[in-house]
Design an enzyme around this catalytic site. Structure first.
Site, short mmCIF file in Angstrom:
data_model
loop_
_atom_site.label_atom_id
_atom_site.label_comp_id
_atom_site.label_asym_id
_atom_site.label_seq_id
_atom_site.Cartn_x
_atom_site.Cartn_y
_atom_site.Cartn_z
N CYS A 63 -14.39 -9.27 -3.78
CA CYS A 63 -14.71 -7.80 -3.44
C CYS A 63 -16.23 -7.99 -3.14
O CYS A 63 -17.10 -8.68 -4.07
CB CYS A 63 -14.55 -7.53 -5.24
SG CYS A 63 -15.26 -5.59 -5.22
N SER B 117 -8.38 4.23 -7.06
CA SER B 117 -7.87 2.79 -6.68
C SER B 117 -8.13 2.36 -5.22
O SER B 117 -8.29 3.41 -4.31
CB SER B 117 -6.29 2.50 -6.92
OG SER B 117 -5.62 3.41 -6.13
N THR C 278 -2.93 7.46 -1.31
CA THR C 278 -3.51 6.86 -0.07
C THR C 278 -3.86 5.20 -0.47
O THR C 278 -4.40 5.20 -1.49
CB THR C 278 -4.54 7.60 0.54
OG1 THR C 278 -5.63 7.84 -0.33
CG2 THR C 278 -3.86 9.01 1.20
N CYS D 294 -5.71 -8.62 -9.26
CA CYS D 294 -5.25 -9.87 -8.35
C CYS D 294 -6.59 -10.92 -8.42
O CYS D 294 -7.79 -10.19 -8.22
CB CYS D 294 -4.75 -9.65 -7.31
SG CYS D 294 -5.69 -9.19 -5.81
N CYS E 281 -7.52 -4.19 -5.78
CA CYS E 281 -6.61 -5.31 -5.42
C CYS E 281 -6.85 -5.60 -3.99
O CYS E 281 -7.76 -4.91 -3.31
CB CYS E 281 -5.39 -5.11 -5.72
SG CYS E 281 -4.09 -4.06 -4.79
N THR E 282 -5.99 -6.57 -3.53
CA THR E 282 -6.30 -6.88 -2.10
C THR E 282 -5.97 -5.89 -0.99
O THR E 282 -7.10 -5.55 -0.40
CB THR E 282 -5.35 -7.98 -1.66
OG1 THR E 282 -5.71 -9.22 -2.57
CG2 THR E 282 -5.68 -8.69 -0.25
N GLY E 283 -4.99 -5.17 -1.07
CA GLY E 283 -4.72 -4.43 -0.21
C GLY E 283 -4.33 -3.09 -0.54
O GLY E 283 -4.07 -1.94 0.43
N ASN E 284 -4.49 -2.54 -1.73
CA ASN E 284 -4.35 -1.34 -2.34
C ASN E 284 -3.12 -0.69 -1.89
O ASN E 284 -2.78 0.54 -1.44
CB ASN E 284 -5.25 -0.39 -1.92
CG ASN E 284 -5.39 1.02 -2.71
OD1 ASN E 284 -5.84 1.94 -2.35
ND2 ASN E 284 -5.17 1.00 -3.98
N SER E 285 -1.81 -1.73 -2.00
CA SER E 285 -0.59 -1.05 -1.56
C SER E 285 0.46 -0.90 -3.06
O SER E 285 1.11 -0.05 -2.83
CB SER E 285 -0.01 -1.81 -0.46
OG SER E 285 -0.04 -3.32 -0.80
N CYS E 286 0.21 -2.21 -3.70
CA CYS E 286 1.47 -2.15 -4.45
C CYS E 286 0.83 -2.16 -6.14
O CYS E 286 0.55 -1.23 -6.92
CB CYS E 286 2.13 -3.37 -4.46
SG CYS E 286 3.47 -3.66 -3.16
N ARG E 287 -0.24 -3.42 -6.47
CA ARG E 287 -0.33 -3.51 -7.86
C ARG E 287 -1.51 -2.46 -8.24
O ARG E 287 -1.32 -1.85 -9.29
CB ARG E 287 -1.09 -4.95 -8.20
CG ARG E 287 0.08 -6.03 -7.89
CD ARG E 287 -0.41 -7.21 -7.64
NE ARG E 287 -1.04 -7.40 -6.31
CZ ARG E 287 -1.58 -8.76 -5.80
NH1 ARG E 287 -1.38 -9.68 -6.67
NH2 ARG E 287 -1.93 -8.57 -4.61
N SER E 288 -2.42 -2.16 -7.48
CA SER E 288 -3.49 -1.07 -7.69
C SER E 288 -2.67 0.21 -7.72
O SER E 288 -3.30 0.83 -8.71
CB SER E 288 -4.74 -1.16 -7.08
OG SER E 288 -4.26 -1.20 -5.57
N ASP F 137 -6.84 3.09 0.00
CA ASP F 137 -8.30 3.27 0.28
C ASP F 137 -9.11 1.93 0.37
O ASP F 137 -8.70 1.06 -0.46
CB ASP F 137 -8.92 4.19 -0.69
CG ASP F 137 -8.32 5.46 -0.91
OD1 ASP F 137 -7.85 5.91 0.34
OD2 ASP F 137 -8.06 6.12 -1.75
N ASP G 211 2.09 -10.66 -6.74
CA ASP G 211 2.18 -9.59 -5.79
C ASP G 211 3.68 -9.38 -5.38
O ASP G 211 4.33 -10.10 -4.96
CB ASP G 211 1.57 -9.95 -4.58
CG ASP G 211 1.44 -9.05 -3.43
OD1 ASP G 211 1.98 -7.75 -3.64
OD2 ASP G 211 0.81 -8.82 -2.49
#
Length: 138
Positions: free
Chosen positions: A88, A35, A62, A81, A9-16, A64, A104
Site C-alpha cells: 500500500c 473499499s 465499484t 490481504c 486489498c489487492t484488486g478491490n474485487s472480492c475480499r475488500s 476503486d 483470495d
C-alpha cells in the site's frame, strides 16, 4: 460522529468488497465504509452472488484505487490481504490499522461447485471478522 473505515486489498474485487458489505450491514449508521485496492480489477461476479446469498447487495459497488481516498481522514484502515499490507502506498493518516490475511477466493480452482464453496468459506471468515470488528470498535 460517524467513523470512517477503509477496507483495502489487492484488486478491490472480492475480499475488500465482501468486507465492505458486511461492515456496512453490521455498522449501520455508525460508520461510513469505503473499499479500495492497490490495483482495480472490477467487482467479482461470484463475490456479488455470494453476498446476495447473505442478503447483502454489493452489485452497485465499484472497484476503486487507493489513490482516490488519499485525502480522506480515516478512523480505521483494514487490510484484508498481505499484498495490500506490504504494498500500500503511504498516505498520511492517524487511522488505527487492522490486518487479517484472507485467502483470495478468486484464485480458487476446481469445479464450479468447489469454487463456489471456497467463496462461501472465505465469505464466512470475513463475516465473522467484520462482526467482531464492529462489536469491539464501534
Amino acid at each position: 460522529m460517524k467513523k470512517r473505515i477503509l477496507v483495502l486489498c489487492t484488486g478491490n474485487s472480492c475480499r475488500s468488497q465482501i468486507a465492505h458489505g458486511f461492515l456496512k450491514s453490521f455498522a449501520g449508521d455508525k460508520a461510513e465504509i469505503y473499499s479500495a485496492g492497490i490495483e482495480t480489477h472490477g467487482v467479482n461476479p461470484k463475490a456479488i452472488k455470494t453476498m446476495m446469498e447473505e442478503g447483502i447487495d454489493i452489485s452497485h459497488h465499484t472497484s476503486d484505487n487507493i489513490d482516490e481516498y488519499k485525502n480522506v481522514d480515516f478512523d480505521f484502515v483494514m487490510t484484508v490481504c498481505d499484498n495490500a499490507k506490504e504494498n500500500c502506498p503511504y498516505f498520511p493518516t492517524t487511522a488505527k490499522v487492522f490486518h487479517h490475511n484472507f485467502s483470495d477466493p478468486a484464485k480458487a480452482q476446481g469445479t464450479e461447485e468447489e469454487i463456489d464453496e471456497q467463496f462461501k468459506i472465505i465469505t464466512d471468515e470475513i463475516k465473522m471478522y467484520c462482526k467482531e470488528f464492529v462489536n469491539q470498535n464501534l
